[in-house]
Design an enzyme around this catalytic site. Sequence first.
Site, PDB file in Angstrom:
ATOM      1  N   LYS A  77       0.842  -1.199   0.000  1.00 46.59           N
ATOM      2  CA  LYS A  77       0.000   0.000   0.000  1.00 46.59           C
ATOM      3  C   LYS A  77       0.876   1.248   0.000  1.00 46.59           C
ATOM      4  CE  LYS A  77      -0.294   0.116   5.055  1.00 46.59           C
ATOM      5  NZ  LYS A  77      -1.169   0.142   6.240  1.00 46.59           N
ATOM      6  N   TYR A  84      15.722  30.114   8.661  1.00 44.20           N
ATOM      7  CA  TYR A  84      14.655  30.882   9.295  1.00 44.20           C
ATOM      8  C   TYR A  84      14.697  30.790  10.819  1.00 44.20           C
ATOM      9  CZ  TYR A  84      12.460  30.997   4.656  1.00 44.20           C
ATOM     10  OH  TYR A  84      12.195  31.194   3.325  1.00 44.20           O
TER      11      TYR A  84
END
Length: 364
Positions: free
Chosen positions: A36, A259
Amino acid sequence: MNGPLREARISTAAITGNTELLRARIATRHAMAVVKADGYGHGAVAAARAALEGGADHLGVADLDEAFELRAAGIDAPVLAWLHGSALDCDAVAEAGIALGISSLDQLQLAASSSHRVAVHIKVDTGLSRNGVAEADWGRLAERLALAVRAGSVRLEGVFSHLSNTAPDDDRAQITSFERFLDALRSVDLDPGIRHIAASAAALDHPAAHYDMVRFGIALYGIAAEPHLRGTLPLRPAMRLSADVVGVKRVPAGSGVSYGYLHRTTAPTTLALVPLGYADGVPRATQGASVRIGDAVVPVIGRVAMDQFVVDAGDAQVAVGDRAVLWGDPAQGDPSVDDWADAAGTISYELVTRLGRRVHRTVQ
Protein backbone atom coordinates in the site's frame (compact mmCIF):
# COMPACT_ATOMS: atom_id res chain seq x y z
CA MET A 1 25.95 15.88 -11.10
CA ASN A 2 26.01 12.26 -9.93
CA GLY A 3 22.45 11.57 -11.00
CA PRO A 4 19.09 13.25 -10.44
CA LEU A 5 19.22 16.36 -8.26
CA ARG A 6 17.08 14.61 -5.65
CA GLU A 7 16.91 10.83 -5.72
CA ALA A 8 15.39 7.93 -3.82
CA ARG A 9 17.29 4.90 -5.08
CA ILE A 10 15.29 1.70 -4.52
CA SER A 11 16.92 -1.73 -4.31
CA THR A 12 14.51 -4.48 -5.36
CA ALA A 13 17.21 -6.99 -4.43
CA ALA A 14 16.96 -5.75 -0.84
CA ILE A 15 13.18 -6.26 -0.84
CA THR A 16 13.57 -9.77 -2.25
CA GLY A 17 16.27 -10.60 0.29
CA ASN A 18 14.25 -9.20 3.18
CA THR A 19 11.26 -11.30 2.11
CA GLU A 20 13.41 -14.41 2.01
CA LEU A 21 14.75 -13.68 5.51
CA LEU A 22 11.27 -13.13 6.92
CA ARG A 23 9.90 -16.28 5.26
CA ALA A 24 12.78 -18.30 6.69
CA ARG A 25 12.11 -16.93 10.19
CA ILE A 26 8.30 -17.21 10.07
CA ALA A 27 7.17 -20.37 8.33
CA THR A 28 3.45 -19.74 7.98
CA ARG A 29 1.61 -21.35 5.09
CA HIS A 30 1.09 -17.96 3.42
CA ALA A 31 2.85 -14.60 3.50
CA MET A 32 1.34 -11.31 2.37
CA ALA A 33 3.54 -8.51 1.10
CA VAL A 34 1.85 -5.21 1.90
CA VAL A 35 2.51 -2.72 -0.90
CA LYS A 36 0.00 0.00 0.00
CA ALA A 37 0.94 3.69 -0.21
CA ASP A 38 2.95 3.01 -3.37
CA GLY A 39 4.91 0.26 -1.68
CA TYR A 40 5.61 2.44 1.37
CA GLY A 41 7.10 4.99 -1.01
CA HIS A 42 9.30 2.42 -2.78
CA GLY A 43 7.03 1.82 -5.79
CA ALA A 44 4.14 -0.62 -5.49
CA VAL A 45 4.67 -2.61 -8.68
CA ALA A 46 8.43 -3.02 -8.23
CA ALA A 47 8.01 -3.89 -4.55
CA ALA A 48 5.28 -6.42 -5.29
CA ARG A 49 7.35 -8.21 -7.90
CA ALA A 50 10.42 -8.26 -5.66
CA ALA A 51 8.47 -9.60 -2.67
CA LEU A 52 6.80 -12.31 -4.75
CA GLU A 53 10.24 -13.34 -5.98
CA GLY A 54 11.34 -13.59 -2.33
CA GLY A 55 8.53 -15.96 -1.37
CA ALA A 56 5.43 -13.89 -0.64
CA ASP A 57 2.31 -15.41 -2.19
CA HIS A 58 -0.30 -12.72 -1.46
CA LEU A 59 -0.30 -8.93 -1.83
CA GLY A 60 -2.08 -6.41 0.37
CA VAL A 61 -3.16 -2.84 -0.39
CA ALA A 62 -5.37 -0.31 1.31
CA ASP A 63 -7.74 0.61 -1.51
CA LEU A 64 -8.99 -0.60 -4.85
CA ASP A 65 -7.09 1.94 -6.95
CA GLU A 66 -3.90 0.40 -5.58
CA ALA A 67 -5.18 -3.10 -6.36
CA PHE A 68 -6.13 -2.20 -9.93
CA GLU A 69 -2.66 -0.68 -10.43
CA LEU A 70 -1.11 -4.07 -9.69
CA ARG A 71 -3.48 -5.82 -12.07
CA ALA A 72 -2.79 -3.25 -14.81
CA ALA A 73 0.91 -4.03 -14.44
CA GLY A 74 0.22 -7.70 -15.15
CA ILE A 75 0.60 -8.96 -11.58
CA ASP A 76 -1.82 -11.86 -11.10
CA ALA A 77 -0.99 -12.93 -7.53
CA PRO A 78 -3.83 -12.85 -4.97
CA VAL A 79 -4.52 -9.25 -3.90
CA LEU A 80 -6.54 -8.07 -0.90
CA ALA A 81 -7.83 -4.48 -0.57
CA TRP A 82 -9.43 -3.49 2.74
CA LEU A 83 -10.34 0.20 2.94
CA HIS A 84 -13.36 1.29 0.91
CA GLY A 85 -15.65 4.24 0.39
CA SER A 86 -19.36 4.05 -0.36
CA ALA A 87 -18.85 3.67 -4.14
CA LEU A 88 -17.86 0.03 -4.26
CA ASP A 89 -18.01 -1.62 -7.69
CA CYS A 90 -18.02 -5.27 -6.67
CA ASP A 91 -18.48 -6.49 -10.25
CA ALA A 92 -15.23 -4.82 -11.37
CA VAL A 93 -13.48 -6.17 -8.27
CA ALA A 94 -14.61 -9.72 -8.99
CA GLU A 95 -13.69 -9.49 -12.67
CA ALA A 96 -10.16 -8.41 -11.68
CA GLY A 97 -9.83 -11.26 -9.20
CA ILE A 98 -9.33 -8.93 -6.25
CA ALA A 99 -10.40 -9.98 -2.75
CA LEU A 100 -12.40 -7.47 -0.73
CA GLY A 101 -11.72 -6.76 2.91
CA ILE A 102 -15.22 -6.50 4.42
CA SER A 103 -15.51 -4.28 7.49
CA SER A 104 -19.27 -3.81 7.89
CA LEU A 105 -22.65 -5.43 7.35
CA ASP A 106 -23.34 -2.91 4.57
CA GLN A 107 -20.18 -3.90 2.71
CA LEU A 108 -21.12 -7.56 3.01
CA GLN A 109 -24.54 -6.76 1.54
CA LEU A 110 -22.92 -4.95 -1.40
CA ALA A 111 -20.64 -7.89 -2.09
CA ALA A 112 -23.49 -10.38 -1.83
CA SER A 113 -25.59 -8.31 -4.25
CA SER A 114 -22.98 -8.40 -7.01
CA SER A 115 -23.73 -10.24 -10.24
CA HIS A 116 -20.36 -11.97 -9.75
CA ARG A 117 -19.12 -14.19 -6.95
CA VAL A 118 -16.90 -11.98 -4.80
CA ALA A 119 -13.96 -13.26 -2.75
CA VAL A 120 -13.97 -11.70 0.71
CA HIS A 121 -11.82 -11.49 3.82
CA ILE A 122 -13.87 -10.43 6.83
CA LYS A 123 -12.09 -7.84 8.95
CA VAL A 124 -13.13 -7.68 12.59
CA ASP A 125 -12.33 -5.00 15.14
CA THR A 126 -10.58 -6.75 18.02
CA GLY A 127 -9.73 -3.58 19.90
CA LEU A 128 -8.02 -1.09 17.59
CA SER A 129 -11.29 0.82 17.06
CA ARG A 130 -10.63 1.51 13.39
CA ASN A 131 -12.19 -0.29 10.43
CA GLY A 132 -13.52 -3.77 11.07
CA VAL A 133 -16.83 -5.25 12.14
CA ALA A 134 -17.62 -4.37 15.77
CA GLU A 135 -18.11 -7.28 18.16
CA ALA A 136 -21.74 -6.32 18.75
CA ASP A 137 -22.41 -7.19 15.09
CA TRP A 138 -20.49 -10.45 14.90
CA GLY A 139 -23.51 -12.69 15.40
CA ARG A 140 -25.57 -11.01 12.69
CA LEU A 141 -22.62 -10.87 10.33
CA ALA A 142 -21.87 -14.58 10.77
CA GLU A 143 -25.48 -15.48 9.97
CA ARG A 144 -25.64 -13.26 6.88
CA LEU A 145 -22.25 -14.44 5.72
CA ALA A 146 -23.33 -18.07 6.03
CA LEU A 147 -26.39 -17.36 3.87
CA ALA A 148 -24.30 -15.57 1.24
CA VAL A 149 -21.67 -18.33 1.12
CA ARG A 150 -24.32 -21.04 0.74
CA ALA A 151 -26.09 -19.03 -1.94
CA GLY A 152 -22.81 -18.80 -3.84
CA SER A 153 -22.79 -15.00 -3.95
CA VAL A 154 -19.56 -14.64 -1.96
CA ARG A 155 -16.56 -16.85 -1.32
CA LEU A 156 -15.10 -16.63 2.17
CA GLU A 157 -11.38 -16.57 1.53
CA GLY A 158 -10.19 -15.35 4.91
CA VAL A 159 -10.70 -13.57 8.21
CA PHE A 160 -8.38 -10.94 9.65
CA SER A 161 -7.77 -8.19 12.18
CA HIS A 162 -4.90 -5.92 13.23
CA LEU A 163 -3.00 -5.61 16.49
CA SER A 164 -2.21 -2.35 18.25
CA ASN A 165 1.34 -3.45 19.24
CA THR A 166 0.84 -1.57 22.49
CA ALA A 167 1.93 -4.21 24.98
CA PRO A 168 1.96 -8.03 25.15
CA ASP A 169 -1.14 -8.14 27.35
CA ASP A 170 -3.06 -5.91 24.92
CA ASP A 171 -2.03 -8.06 21.96
CA ARG A 172 -3.04 -11.24 23.79
CA ALA A 173 -6.43 -9.69 24.55
CA GLN A 174 -6.91 -8.94 20.85
CA ILE A 175 -5.94 -12.47 19.89
CA THR A 176 -8.50 -13.79 22.38
CA SER A 177 -11.11 -11.51 20.81
CA PHE A 178 -10.16 -12.79 17.35
CA GLU A 179 -10.70 -16.35 18.58
CA ARG A 180 -14.21 -15.39 19.69
CA PHE A 181 -15.05 -14.35 16.15
CA LEU A 182 -13.62 -17.58 14.77
CA ASP A 183 -15.93 -19.41 17.19
CA ALA A 184 -18.86 -17.35 15.87
CA LEU A 185 -18.07 -18.55 12.34
CA ARG A 186 -17.77 -22.15 13.45
CA SER A 187 -21.16 -21.88 15.15
CA VAL A 188 -22.73 -21.37 11.70
CA ASP A 189 -20.55 -24.09 10.12
CA LEU A 190 -18.28 -21.74 8.20
CA ASP A 191 -14.62 -22.43 7.51
CA PRO A 192 -12.79 -19.11 8.14
CA GLY A 193 -10.26 -19.79 5.38
CA ILE A 194 -6.97 -17.90 5.75
CA ARG A 195 -6.69 -16.44 9.25
CA HIS A 196 -4.35 -13.46 9.65
CA ILE A 197 -3.81 -10.87 12.35
CA ALA A 198 -0.02 -10.29 12.52
CA ALA A 199 1.76 -7.51 10.64
CA SER A 200 5.54 -7.02 10.75
CA ALA A 201 5.86 -6.33 14.49
CA ALA A 202 3.55 -9.11 15.68
CA ALA A 203 5.03 -11.52 13.15
CA LEU A 204 8.39 -11.17 14.90
CA ASP A 205 7.10 -10.71 18.45
CA HIS A 206 4.06 -13.00 18.85
CA PRO A 207 4.17 -16.55 17.49
CA ALA A 208 0.61 -17.05 18.77
CA ALA A 209 -0.52 -14.44 16.23
CA HIS A 210 0.91 -16.19 13.17
CA TYR A 211 -2.14 -18.30 12.24
CA ASP A 212 -2.19 -19.13 8.50
CA MET A 213 -0.62 -15.95 7.13
CA VAL A 214 1.40 -12.97 8.30
CA ARG A 215 1.36 -9.58 6.61
CA PHE A 216 4.82 -8.13 6.07
CA GLY A 217 4.78 -4.38 5.59
CA ILE A 218 7.57 -2.08 6.73
CA ALA A 219 9.95 -5.00 7.37
CA LEU A 220 9.98 -5.82 3.65
CA TYR A 221 11.68 -2.50 3.07
CA GLY A 222 14.40 -3.17 5.63
CA ILE A 223 12.96 -1.04 8.43
CA ALA A 224 12.09 -2.23 11.92
CA ALA A 225 8.41 -2.00 12.80
CA GLU A 226 9.18 -1.05 16.41
CA PRO A 227 12.35 0.36 18.03
CA HIS A 228 12.94 -2.78 20.11
CA LEU A 229 13.04 -4.86 16.90
CA ARG A 230 15.94 -2.95 15.37
CA GLY A 231 18.75 -5.37 14.65
CA THR A 232 16.77 -8.54 15.41
CA LEU A 233 17.10 -9.58 11.76
CA PRO A 234 19.77 -8.51 9.25
CA LEU A 235 17.24 -6.68 7.10
CA ARG A 236 18.66 -4.43 4.41
CA PRO A 237 17.19 -0.95 3.85
CA ALA A 238 15.75 -0.75 0.35
CA MET A 239 15.76 3.07 0.02
CA ARG A 240 18.70 5.46 -0.20
CA LEU A 241 17.67 9.12 -0.24
CA SER A 242 20.24 11.62 -1.48
CA ALA A 243 20.70 14.94 -3.26
CA ASP A 244 23.48 16.96 -4.82
CA VAL A 245 25.09 19.67 -2.74
CA VAL A 246 24.07 22.89 -4.54
CA GLY A 247 25.93 25.50 -2.53
CA VAL A 248 29.02 25.77 -0.34
CA LYS A 249 30.16 28.81 1.64
CA ARG A 250 32.59 29.67 4.40
CA VAL A 251 31.02 31.73 7.20
CA PRO A 252 32.38 33.38 10.34
CA ALA A 253 31.46 32.60 13.93
CA GLY A 254 28.11 34.03 14.95
CA SER A 255 26.43 33.52 11.57
CA GLY A 256 22.71 32.83 11.78
CA VAL A 257 21.44 29.85 9.79
CA SER A 258 18.02 29.57 8.11
CA TYR A 259 14.65 30.88 9.29
CA GLY A 260 14.39 31.98 12.91
CA TYR A 261 18.13 31.58 13.51
CA LEU A 262 17.60 28.40 15.48
CA HIS A 263 21.32 27.91 15.03
CA ARG A 264 24.25 30.35 15.08
CA THR A 265 27.73 29.16 14.25
CA THR A 266 30.18 29.11 17.16
CA ALA A 267 33.33 29.19 15.02
CA PRO A 268 34.31 29.80 11.40
CA THR A 269 32.92 26.86 9.41
CA THR A 270 31.86 25.59 6.01
CA LEU A 271 28.15 25.31 5.30
CA ALA A 272 26.70 23.17 2.52
CA LEU A 273 23.23 23.54 1.04
CA VAL A 274 21.12 20.44 0.26
CA PRO A 275 18.06 20.92 -2.04
CA LEU A 276 15.55 18.86 -0.07
CA GLY A 277 12.90 20.36 2.19
CA TYR A 278 9.48 19.82 3.62
CA ALA A 279 7.94 20.03 0.13
CA ASP A 280 9.95 16.88 -0.60
CA GLY A 281 8.95 15.12 2.60
CA VAL A 282 11.79 16.15 4.91
CA PRO A 283 10.05 17.23 8.14
CA ARG A 284 10.34 20.89 9.08
CA ALA A 285 10.60 19.86 12.74
CA THR A 286 13.84 17.92 12.17
CA GLN A 287 16.53 18.76 14.72
CA GLY A 288 19.68 16.71 15.23
CA ALA A 289 19.81 14.73 11.98
CA SER A 290 22.96 14.15 9.93
CA VAL A 291 23.89 13.45 6.31
CA ARG A 292 26.88 11.70 4.80
CA ILE A 293 28.97 13.60 2.25
CA GLY A 294 31.84 11.45 1.05
CA ASP A 295 33.41 9.96 4.17
CA ALA A 296 32.14 12.70 6.48
CA VAL A 297 28.92 12.51 8.49
CA VAL A 298 27.88 16.10 9.18
CA PRO A 299 24.97 17.61 11.12
CA VAL A 300 21.89 19.33 9.76
CA ILE A 301 21.64 22.78 11.35
CA GLY A 302 18.92 25.41 11.46
CA ARG A 303 15.35 25.15 10.26
CA VAL A 304 14.48 22.83 7.37
CA ALA A 305 12.85 25.03 4.72
CA MET A 306 10.44 24.17 1.91
CA ASP A 307 13.14 23.38 -0.64
CA GLN A 308 16.45 23.15 1.23
CA PHE A 309 18.37 22.67 4.43
CA VAL A 310 21.90 23.47 5.61
CA VAL A 311 24.58 21.22 7.02
CA ASP A 312 27.68 22.21 8.95
CA ALA A 313 30.64 20.59 7.18
CA GLY A 314 33.20 22.11 9.55
CA ASP A 315 36.60 21.93 7.91
CA ALA A 316 35.72 18.99 5.65
CA GLN A 317 36.37 19.36 1.93
CA VAL A 318 32.92 19.72 0.36
CA ALA A 319 32.11 20.93 -3.15
CA VAL A 320 29.05 21.68 -5.22
CA GLY A 321 28.03 18.42 -6.89
CA ASP A 322 29.05 16.20 -4.00
CA ARG A 323 26.31 13.79 -2.97
CA ALA A 324 24.59 14.22 0.40
CA VAL A 325 22.98 11.00 1.67
CA LEU A 326 20.16 11.55 4.14
CA TRP A 327 19.41 7.91 4.79
CA GLY A 328 20.35 4.56 3.39
CA ASP A 329 22.22 1.51 4.62
CA PRO A 330 24.12 2.02 7.90
CA ALA A 331 26.29 -0.97 6.93
CA GLN A 332 27.69 1.30 4.21
CA GLY A 333 28.16 4.26 6.52
CA ASP A 334 24.88 6.01 5.76
CA PRO A 335 22.59 7.50 8.40
CA SER A 336 19.47 5.38 8.84
CA VAL A 337 15.88 6.42 8.24
CA ASP A 338 15.31 5.60 11.92
CA ASP A 339 17.93 8.22 12.83
CA TRP A 340 16.03 10.78 10.81
CA ALA A 341 12.69 9.72 12.24
CA ASP A 342 14.03 10.10 15.78
CA ALA A 343 15.36 13.55 14.91
CA ALA A 344 11.98 14.59 13.51
CA GLY A 345 9.94 13.14 16.36
CA THR A 346 8.12 10.73 14.08
CA ILE A 347 8.42 7.17 12.74
CA SER A 348 10.28 5.82 9.75
CA TYR A 349 7.01 4.78 8.07
CA GLU A 350 6.08 8.44 7.70
CA LEU A 351 9.39 9.47 6.17
CA VAL A 352 9.55 6.85 3.40
CA THR A 353 5.88 7.29 2.45
CA ARG A 354 5.80 11.10 2.37
CA LEU A 355 8.52 11.81 -0.21
CA GLY A 356 7.28 14.38 -2.71
CA ARG A 357 7.03 14.27 -6.49
CA ARG A 358 10.29 16.20 -7.01
CA VAL A 359 12.23 13.26 -5.60
CA HIS A 360 13.16 11.02 -8.53
CA ARG A 361 12.74 7.30 -7.88
CA THR A 362 15.43 5.10 -9.40
CA VAL A 363 14.55 1.42 -9.19
CA GLN A 364 17.41 -1.05 -9.42
